[in-house]
Design an enzyme around this catalytic site. Structure first.
Site, PDB file in Angstrom:
ATOM      1  CD  GLU A  54      -2.494   1.182   2.782  1.00 48.92           C
ATOM      2  OE1 GLU A  54      -3.511   1.863   2.897  1.00 48.92           O
ATOM      3  OE2 GLU A  54      -2.034   0.476   3.725  1.00 48.92           O
ATOM      4  CE  LYS A 104      -7.283   1.352   3.530  1.00 49.81           C
ATOM      5  NZ  LYS A 104      -6.035   1.649   4.261  1.00 49.81           N
ATOM      6  CB  CYS A 121      -4.361  -1.655   4.045  1.00 45.13           C
ATOM      7  SG  CYS A 121      -3.434  -1.921   5.595  1.00 45.13           S
TER       8      CYS A 121
END
Length: 202
Positions: free
Chosen positions: A40, A109, A142
């Site tokens: 990430e 994300k 994540c």
């Protein structure tokens, strides 16, 4: 069809995307795989204040996509790389899937962690898997791991490999991703960064 998947864990230098991209290429060039997952925010580092992160952000089809397209042409692999994306004034914690043909997919994300909402806008679109060499590949980033729905949506759409760039803070993630794989009968590649990173200001 057999798909060979690899990962690269390294220590990004905060605020220096040119050096980080160069380092990733140097580390990846000698190795061969069909698909490689990187951490990430691999291009920028993680602990940057909003203006510092904005200064190193780029569009999905920006310098990182271009460099990894050229790398893909040399190695035959495709790469999932985490980066800060700037689009229309908004900053996203994103990941790109890049192959020899160029940008194959981008994902923003959805589930932001800790101080991330002070920097990033959450993604709004459900993740969409991409067909790659006979395998449907999905991308999550994540903290998406903590919500079962992210992996479930990808699995219901046919993904069998989940690419999961991460910058892990909580110790539960590696165990939770095993659970996500069992729940959905998929494989996952969680790639963390290494080293230590202190907060960087504006």
């Amino acid at each position: 069809m057999k798909l060979t998947v690899g990962y690269l864990q390294f220590e990004p230098r905060p605020g220096d995307p040119e050096l980080n991209r160069r380092r990733m290429v140097e580390l990846l060039l000698p190795h061969r795989a069909d698909l490689v997952v990187l951490p990430e925010l691999a291009t920028s580092g993680y602990c940057l204040a909003p203006e510092a992160m904005r200064a190193v952000a780029e569009p999905l089809d920006g310098p990182t996509a271009g460099i990894f397209r050229e790398l893909a042409r040399r190695t035959g692999a495709a790469y999932v790389v985490g980066l800060p994306e700037l689009d229309g004034g908004r900053l996203y914690n994103s990941a790109v899937l890049v192959g020899a043909e160029g940008l194959l997919a981008g994902y923003r994300k959805i589930h932001l962690f800790g101080f991330e909402p002070e920097i990033f806008t959450p993604g709004e679109a459900e993740p969409e898997p991409v067909e790659f060499r006979g395998t449907k590949v999905g991308v999550m980033v994540c903290f998406d791991w903590i919500y079962p729905e992210t992996a479930r949506v990808l699995a219901l759409k046919g993904a069998t490999v989940l690419c999961h760039p991460a910058n892990l803070v909580l110790p539960h993630c590696p165990r939770a991703m095993v659970t996500r794989c069992i729940e959905n009968r998929v494989f996952a590649v969680t790639t963390n960064r290494v080293g230590e990173e202190a907060w960087r200001g504006e």
